[in-house]
Design an enzyme around this catalytic site. Sequence first.
Site, PDB file in Angstrom:
ATOM      1  N   ALA A 115       0.861  -1.181   0.000  1.00 56.51           N
ATOM      2  CA  ALA A 115       0.000   0.000   0.000  1.00 56.51           C
ATOM      3  C   ALA A 115       0.903   1.239   0.000  1.00 56.51           C
ATOM      4  CB  ALA A 115      -0.963  -0.005   1.193  1.00 56.51           C
ATOM      5  N   HIS A 149       3.092   4.570  -0.537  1.00 51.48           N
ATOM      6  CA  HIS A 149       2.785   5.994  -0.690  1.00 51.48           C
ATOM      7  C   HIS A 149       4.101   6.766  -0.753  1.00 51.48           C
ATOM      8  CE1 HIS A 149       3.759   6.101   3.569  1.00 51.48           C
ATOM      9  NE2 HIS A 149       2.801   5.223   3.814  1.00 51.48           N
ATOM     10  N   HIS A 173       6.991   5.807   1.556  1.00 46.92           N
ATOM     11  CA  HIS A 173       7.828   4.676   1.125  1.00 46.92           C
ATOM     12  C   HIS A 173       8.755   5.114  -0.014  1.00 46.92           C
ATOM     13  CE1 HIS A 173       4.150   2.426   2.608  1.00 46.92           C
ATOM     14  NE2 HIS A 173       5.108   1.865   3.300  1.00 46.92           N
ATOM     15  N   VAL A 199       7.165  11.664   5.963  1.00 48.90           N
ATOM     16  CA  VAL A 199       6.648  12.473   4.848  1.00 48.90           C
ATOM     17  C   VAL A 199       5.190  12.795   5.190  1.00 48.90           C
ATOM     18  CG1 VAL A 199       6.152  12.546   2.377  1.00 48.90           C
ATOM     19  CG2 VAL A 199       8.204  11.372   3.206  1.00 48.90           C
ATOM     20  N   SER A 251      -0.191   3.949   5.246  1.00 54.83           N
ATOM     21  CA  SER A 251      -1.066   3.094   4.446  1.00 54.83           C
ATOM     22  C   SER A 251      -2.462   3.057   5.055  1.00 54.83           C
ATOM     23  CB  SER A 251      -0.499   1.676   4.384  1.00 54.83           C
ATOM     24  OG  SER A 251       0.827   1.730   3.909  1.00 54.83           O
TER      25      SER A 251
END
Length: 289
Positions: free
Chosen positions: A32, A34, A37, A176, A186
């Site tokens: 999942a 984003h 990551h 982030v 996630s």
Amino acid sequence: MQTITTVAALSQAVSEAKRQNKTIGLVPTMGALHEGHLSLITRARKENDVVIVSVFVNPIQFNNKEDLEKYPRTVEADCRLLETAGADVAFVPAVEEMYPEPVTDVYHFGPIEEVMEGPRRPGHFSGVAVVVRRLFDLTQPNRAYFGEKDYQQIAVIRSLLQQTGYPIELVPCPIVRASDGLALSSRNRRLSPAARAMAPAIYETLCQAVEMSETDDVEDVKQFVVDNLASYHLVNPQPDGLQFEPEYFEVVDATTLQPVQKWKGENGVVGCIAVWLDGVRLIDMVRFR
Ligand code: PAF
């Protein structure tokens, strides 16, 4: 990019990289994916010859069955993202591939796991350690990348590295945030639109706490954070009875993770929070000093 689903194929890719004296950067994820990551992958890309990203929802780190079932699984989209982000290998094993035998290993981390997430998620950190150690064994990375949103997890991995003596550099990477301040996670995908609109109040409250820490005591700031979130819905009426349910907000030494009563400490001081909103458990952290 190679998408690998078996341990045998991964070992082959790792042996080949080692044979060529290439450095390996590992980014363990549960998918999942984003921007958070992607920031880890970008960093790993800059610092290593080969970047391996694991995508594995690790069942043994979930102490809540519903959380495991509802954990978002978006493997195809993840692999597309990994390709664009410049990963060399996406390791996407099935549960039986990672755990062909029942898992009996148990890890202990002492005082580090006796606070915050530890007592509230029994077995969680041991489950994280089992999978991370297995990933370390399989990929033999030079560096491993973890996001600071899971701040306590980083301390646990640091302790795991001390316990095992593995010569792996742990690279913690900053949180982030979305443009409204919400830490990317996630689990954010599970928030209803109304809850998603409310969620940035968590980080806003943490920022207010940082300002207050210039003048106020630790205990007063802790009380403020919990009260501010718990009463948010009274000041800002929400549809469907939406409200924050703070689970904890702790002010701790940045290295030992033990609660502190003073803002000054040689290791630095951080605040870590877990809050329920709309049936989703959100965590965040902020640095005070
Ligand atoms: O932080 C995560 O996503 C997980 O805890 C990790 C490190 C990938 C282990 O399953």
